[in-house]
Scaffold this motif. Sequence first.
Motif, PDB file in Angstrom:
ATOM      1  N   TYR A 216       5.055   1.648   0.334  1.00  0.00           N
ATOM      2  CA  TYR A 216       5.687   2.442   1.388  1.00  0.00           C
ATOM      3  C   TYR A 216       6.652   3.472   0.767  1.00  0.00           C
ATOM      4  O   TYR A 216       7.764   3.689   1.259  1.00  0.00           O
ATOM      5  CB  TYR A 216       6.431   1.558   2.382  1.00  0.00           C
TER       6      TYR A 216
ATOM      7  N   LYS B 179       0.853  -1.199   0.000  1.00  0.00           N
ATOM      8  CA  LYS B 179       0.000   0.000   0.000  1.00  0.00           C
ATOM      9  C   LYS B 179       0.887   1.248   0.000  1.00  0.00           C
ATOM     10  O   LYS B 179       2.093   1.166   0.274  1.00  0.00           O
ATOM     11  CB  LYS B 179      -0.934  -0.015   1.208  1.00  0.00           C
TER      12      LYS B 179
ATOM     13  N   LYS C  66     -12.801  -8.614  10.106  1.00  0.00           N
ATOM     14  CA  LYS C  66     -11.899  -7.924  11.045  1.00  0.00           C
ATOM     15  C   LYS C  66     -12.453  -7.881  12.462  1.00  0.00           C
ATOM     16  O   LYS C  66     -13.569  -7.418  12.698  1.00  0.00           O
ATOM     17  CB  LYS C  66     -11.672  -6.502  10.551  1.00  0.00           C
TER      18      LYS C  66
ATOM     19  N   ASN D 235       1.697  -8.394  11.650  1.00  0.00           N
ATOM     20  CA  ASN D 235       2.465  -7.450  10.833  1.00  0.00           C
ATOM     21  C   ASN D 235       3.949  -7.734  11.088  1.00  0.00           C
ATOM     22  O   ASN D 235       4.303  -8.738  11.729  1.00  0.00           O
ATOM     23  CB  ASN D 235       2.072  -6.007  11.185  1.00  0.00           C
ATOM     24  N   SER D 236       4.834  -6.850  10.650  1.00  0.00           N
ATOM     25  CA  SER D 236       6.280  -7.128  10.771  1.00  0.00           C
ATOM     26  C   SER D 236       6.688  -7.401  12.220  1.00  0.00           C
ATOM     27  O   SER D 236       7.355  -8.403  12.513  1.00  0.00           O
ATOM     28  CB  SER D 236       7.106  -5.948  10.253  1.00  0.00           C
TER      29      SER D 236
ATOM     30  N   TYR E  78       8.639   4.698   8.694  1.00  0.00           N
ATOM     31  CA  TYR E  78       7.472   4.545   7.814  1.00  0.00           C
ATOM     32  C   TYR E  78       7.107   5.886   7.166  1.00  0.00           C
ATOM     33  O   TYR E  78       6.829   5.974   5.978  1.00  0.00           O
ATOM     34  CB  TYR E  78       6.233   4.124   8.608  1.00  0.00           C
TER      35      TYR E  78
ATOM     36  N   ILE F 182      -7.127  -3.952   2.804  1.00  0.00           N
ATOM     37  CA  ILE F 182      -7.180  -4.017   4.268  1.00  0.00           C
ATOM     38  C   ILE F 182      -8.143  -3.023   4.922  1.00  0.00           C
ATOM     39  O   ILE F 182      -8.460  -3.169   6.081  1.00  0.00           O
ATOM     40  CB  ILE F 182      -5.779  -3.890   4.908  1.00  0.00           C
TER      41      ILE F 182
ATOM     42  N   ARG G  95       1.428 -10.639   7.342  1.00  0.00           N
ATOM     43  CA  ARG G  95       1.252  -9.415   6.534  1.00  0.00           C
ATOM     44  C   ARG G  95       2.419  -8.451   6.761  1.00  0.00           C
ATOM     45  O   ARG G  95       2.262  -7.395   7.381  1.00  0.00           O
ATOM     46  CB  ARG G  95      -0.068  -8.726   6.915  1.00  0.00           C
ATOM     47  N   PRO G  96       3.600  -8.805   6.267  1.00  0.00           N
ATOM     48  CA  PRO G  96       4.743  -7.912   6.493  1.00  0.00           C
ATOM     49  C   PRO G  96       4.682  -6.659   5.641  1.00  0.00           C
ATOM     50  O   PRO G  96       4.300  -6.719   4.474  1.00  0.00           O
ATOM     51  CB  PRO G  96       5.935  -8.775   6.059  1.00  0.00           C
ATOM     52  N   GLY G  97       5.042  -5.546   6.237  1.00  0.00           N
ATOM     53  CA  GLY G  97       5.149  -4.297   5.489  1.00  0.00           C
ATOM     54  C   GLY G  97       6.560  -3.765   5.647  1.00  0.00           C
ATOM     55  O   GLY G  97       7.461  -4.072   4.867  1.00  0.00           O
ATOM     56  N   ILE G  98       6.766  -3.025   6.727  1.00  0.00           N
ATOM     57  CA  ILE G  98       8.014  -2.260   6.874  1.00  0.00           C
ATOM     58  C   ILE G  98       9.266  -3.139   6.793  1.00  0.00           C
ATOM     59  O   ILE G  98      10.292  -2.719   6.259  1.00  0.00           O
ATOM     60  CB  ILE G  98       7.992  -1.435   8.200  1.00  0.00           C
TER      61      ILE G  98
HETATM   62  C1  LIG Z   1      -3.857  -4.295   8.730  1.00  0.00           C
HETATM   63  C2  LIG Z   1      -2.400  -4.158   8.497  1.00  0.00           C
HETATM   64  N1  LIG Z   1      -1.642  -5.262   8.364  1.00  0.00           N
HETATM   65  C3  LIG Z   1      -0.308  -5.194   8.156  1.00  0.00           C
HETATM   66  C4  LIG Z   1       0.337  -3.986   8.089  1.00  0.00           C
HETATM   67  C5  LIG Z   1       1.836  -3.944   7.906  1.00  0.00           C
HETATM   68  O1  LIG Z   1       2.435  -3.400   9.051  1.00  0.00           O
HETATM   69  P1  LIG Z   1       4.011  -3.255   9.147  1.00  0.00           P
HETATM   70  O2  LIG Z   1       4.404  -2.301   8.095  1.00  0.00           O
HETATM   71  O3  LIG Z   1       4.228  -2.705  10.520  1.00  0.00           O
HETATM   72  O4  LIG Z   1       4.578  -4.614   8.937  1.00  0.00           O
HETATM   73  C6  LIG Z   1      -0.411  -2.810   8.233  1.00  0.00           C
HETATM   74  C7  LIG Z   1       0.262  -1.511   8.180  1.00  0.00           C
HETATM   75  O5  LIG Z   1      -0.213  -0.469   8.438  1.00  0.00           O
HETATM   76  C8  LIG Z   1      -1.810  -2.894   8.452  1.00  0.00           C
HETATM   77  O6  LIG Z   1      -2.558  -1.798   8.605  1.00  0.00           O
END
Ligand SMILES: Cc1ncc(COP(=O)(O)O)c(C=O)c1O
Length: 356
Positions: free
Chosen positions: A38, A34, A125, A193-194, A341, A78, A209-212
């Motif tokens: 990033y 998203k 959710k 998440n991460s 972020y 999401i 659901r890894p992001g950062i």
């Molecule tokens: C619902 C959801 N899942 C996963 C993530 C990923 O989080 P992160 O970047 O801390 O891994 C986010 C990030 O905002 C989120 O809103």
Amino acid sequence: MRQATVYIDSEALQYNLNRVKQLAPHSKIVSMVKANAYGHGVKDCLAALSATDAFGVACLEEALEIRQLGYTQPITLIEGVFSEDEMTQVIEQKLECVVHQNQQIEWLITHKERYNALGLKVWVKLNSGMNRLGFKATEIIEVIQRLKSHDFTCVLTMHFANADSDHPLNEQQKNQFLQVKQACEPILASCCNSAAIYKYPELHFDFVRPGIMLYGATPFADQNVHALDLKPVMSFEAEIIALNKIQANECVGYGSTFTATQPMNIAIVSIGYGDGYPRAYIKPNFVAINQQLVPMIGRVSMDMIAIDVTHIQAEIGTKVELWGKSRLVDDVAAANGTIGYELLCRLSQRPKRQVT
Ligand SMILES: Cc1ncc(COP(=O)(O)O)c(C=O)c1O
């Protein structure tokens, strides 16, 4: 030409994706791309993330962009949809969306026959204490039963408010999730998440659901990316465009906030808040030249910053790393009272972009 360039290291992105696979070997990976991955540029990142199982985005527009680029992996929205029309598009395009309020459920059920949504995956959710989105534990079980009775495949999902710290809410969120999950079995589940991927291996379940972490920045305040064995994906660089010798009592920059106490050599670098470099400067901040940290002085302007090069070799044209492998984005963020972020996401369109 003015030099302000964002370099994206595809191999580092692949390395970090592989770290997720090592940490969560039994879960499918929903790579969060998203907000233009990033701030890294979604188009370039999708190509490097081809080994992921799925993508996670905030909204329908972001999902459709991925489809238009030709990627066929599952995509989860999401934040869900914002209108009935968006729900029909989600169903038609076989996207997977989060549902967090009753109206979305009604739209889903109304349109499922028309668009043959049988078996469509729906992420339901749970609001387990973050109080942003989701159904409360007291209502979600009925919601899931209803969706199952309409032949949807449900994924129970939630988001930690404090996965990056040892906050007492973590246990409460975790316990609620486990209780709801047990009451709804069989059901798919996703809550990491991460930070939670590192912290809660027992909660990886079906999808992480890894992001950062994919982008090689840290989700934790007290552990940097080297400790987490991640590689920074973005390097943000500029160049020295002028050199000045100043004497004691001379000032530098807007507001004359810096006054020299002795003779010094300063360099002016072609970067500023117009490029997305932060101006807040609440703690001493640094850039890196040839892997060496060099102090910044005075205020950040729209197009320029000043650095103290009294003790290093510096010339016009010398490359300066604003953040990247030597000066971590998380450290720049900490010096400016924010998080990595935000700095990554809010770069402007002005710096050139290059993928390596
Ligand atoms: C619902 C959801 N899942 C996963 C993530 C990923 O989080 P992160 O970047 O801390 O891994 C986010 C990030 O905002 C989120 O809103």
